[in-house]
Design an enzyme around this catalytic site. Structure first.
Site, short mmCIF file in Angstrom:
data_model
loop_
_atom_site.label_atom_id
_atom_site.label_comp_id
_atom_site.label_asym_id
_atom_site.label_seq_id
_atom_site.Cartn_x
_atom_site.Cartn_y
_atom_site.Cartn_z
N HIS A 191 0.83 -1.20 0.00
CA HIS A 191 0.00 0.00 0.00
C HIS A 191 0.87 1.26 0.00
O HIS A 191 0.45 2.32 -0.48
CB HIS A 191 -0.91 0.04 1.24
CG HIS A 191 -2.02 -0.98 1.20
ND1 HIS A 191 -1.86 -2.25 1.69
CD2 HIS A 191 -3.28 -0.90 0.72
CE1 HIS A 191 -3.00 -2.91 1.53
NE2 HIS A 191 -3.87 -2.12 0.95
N ASP A 251 -4.40 -6.25 -7.78
CA ASP A 251 -4.64 -5.54 -6.53
C ASP A 251 -4.92 -4.08 -6.91
O ASP A 251 -4.71 -3.67 -8.06
CB ASP A 251 -3.42 -5.65 -5.61
CG ASP A 251 -3.78 -5.57 -4.13
OD1 ASP A 251 -4.90 -5.14 -3.82
OD2 ASP A 251 -2.93 -5.93 -3.29
#
Length: 497
Positions: free
Chosen positions: A185, A257
């Protein structure tokens, strides 16, 4: 000859899996479904209760009956359908601790049946990563464990169970996010193992998932030099096409993702990452965890169309990707057909029964007789920094379920910034329960627990994360911080179990 841009726009929309804000579909999502959008993804922000979710998905299907409705529901610490109260099921690490593949399959089937009743058709789970690095900041209890063979057999069982419940499974994060100390992230993790190591560890669970018939695989934003020294897996044709398609023989949907994650967006741009992923072999672009608006979706769609027109993205590749999404859609429609209606909820009791089996108690010298607790206790919970995959608002802990069993129980929760010199202050003559998550990863937490145990050596330590470090005379490891895990721990503390 390139097809008209209107047709290209419809194909580009077909490969997007956008999120949105709100508990009902916004007008732009409904409009896009009529114009070719093939999928949407739900997050915790879209969930209030089962009836609301079922209504939301019904509204989506009124616009497009075969829409793929995805969710990121690991049924462990990462939960969306139960984010307001914590999951009623144990997560992967707890199931791995029990190591009963039949139980794993039963829990996943139970979840699949519930998701199907809510109208969800694709679940971004199971997490097939091998948590070989105990300092991993983002995987941890989301993994079945550190043993590749164990992770492989439970990944396969989870896939079979979920899909037998009527929902497509999506194994993640290919080719394996376990051996890293970096959260994708925030930055680009680097997996340094050679090909022999990757075959034996990281790749084994994904082979098992493919063999089990998994319908989708999610890419990880990971640099794996042994497979591709230049490009992250999500953008690598060597990894997505050469390895996953050609070598593993996977014929389902490859979904990325979230493309707004900094591991790829910072280096290749938000839209640039999406285009490169499609060119490399991805079929669906997940977006909307952070950029959940029509402008972001339009930006991606238009960039995909422009890439086809310019020749950067072959039209045949986009057509192939949209076709695979359509095949997944057809699978989900067939899986839902003639399926018995099940009322949503956790009334089956499968989750709590599994969580109870996952608890492990370690008793050191001087710990005999410290359990069960006699009377109300004082619970001290140490809160680690939030994990973005889990979310900051999902309830966790032992204090609430313990107070339900023993009225009068008191509790306090400390983060690093506010933990006092004596964390047990205020316990008076009560027994103390120290609740931690990944004690081994947080130096401040270890120091606080050491001080607490020095002051109260009879304190019981409950670990809701990875039990890499066992502390205290009595140590309970739940292998996860779900609501079910907290209840199971409270039952042992009070002697109910």
């Amino acid at each position: 000859m390139t097809m008209p841009e209107g047709n290209l726009a419809s194909l580009a929309a077909a490969v997007l899996q956008p999120g949105f804000v709100g508990t009902t579909p916004p007008p732009w999502v409904c409009r896009w479904l009529a114009e070719g959008l093939g999928s949407v993804v739900l997050f915790a922000r879209n969930v209030v209760d089962p009836e609301q979710v079922a209504g939301l998905t019904a509204t989506l299907r009124a616009e497009r009956p075969d829409v793929v409705v995805a969710i990121d529901e690991e049924a462990g610490d990462v939960t969306r359908i139960e984010s307001g109260r914590g999951s009623s099921r144990p997560g992967n690490f707890a199931l791995g601790a029990v190591d009963d593949p039949a139980l794993t399959e039963e829990v996943a089937h139970d979840l699949g049946a519930e998701l199907a009743a809510l109208g969800v058709t694709l679940n971004y789970a199971p997490d097939a990563d091998v948590n070989s690095n105990p300092d991993n900041p983002v995987i941890g209890v989301r993994s079945f464990g550190a043993d590749p063979a164990l992770v492989a057999r439970h990944t396969a069982a989870w896939v079979r169970g979920l899909q037998s419940g009527g929902v497509a499974a999506c194994a993640k994060h290919f080719p394996g996010h376990g051996d890293t100390r970096v959260d994708s992230h925030h930055d680009l993790p680097r997996i340094t193992g050679d090909r022999l190591r990757l075959n034996a560890v990281e790749l084994a669970p994904f082979r098992a998932a493919v063999t089990a018939g998994v319908q989708a695989v999610m890419t990880g934003h990971l640099l794996v030099p042994a497979l591709d020294p230049e490009l992250p897996a999500t953008l690598s044709g060597r990894i997505l096409t050469g390895l996953l398609r050609d070598e593993f023989g996977f014929s389902g949907v490859i979904v990325t993702d979230a493309v707004e994650m900094r591991a790829v967006a910072d280096r290749y741009g938000f839209a640039g990452a999406a285009v490169r992923a499609l060119a490399a072999g991805a079929d669906a672009i997940c977006v909307g965890g952070e950029r959940a608006d029509e402008e972001s979706a339009r930006h991606l769609r238009d960039a995909i169309v422009a890439a086809v027109v310019s020749g950067e993205l072959p039209e045949e590749r986009l057509t192939e990707a949209a076709k695979r999404v359509g095949q997944l859609s057809a699978w989900t429609v067939a899986a839902r057909a003639d399926r018995p209606v099940r009322l949503p909820g956790d009334s089956s009791g499968v989750g709590l029964a599994a969580a109870r089996r996952a608890v492990r108690v370690t008793t050191a010298r001087g710990g005999i007789g410290l359990l069960p607790l006699a009377g109300p206790a004082h619970v001290v919970e140490f809160e680690p920094p939030p994990n973005i995959a889990i979310g900051p608002d999902t309830p966790w802990g032992v204090a609430a379920p313990l107070a339900d069993l023993v009225p009068g129980t008191t509790a306090v929760r400390y983060a690093e910034a506010d933990v006092p010199r004596d964390p047990t202050a205020g316990a008076a003559d009560r027994r103390v329960v120290l609740v931690v998550r990944d004690l081994h990863r947080h130096r401040w937490m270890r120091a606080a627990v050491d001080r607490a145990l020095a002051a109260r050596p009879d304190a019981v330590v409950v670990e809701l994360g990875v039990p890499e470090l066992v502390a205290g005379r009595v140590h309970l490891a739940t292998h996860g911080a779900t609501r079910a895990a907290g209840v199971a721990a409270a039952e042992i503390l009070t002697g109910v179990a």
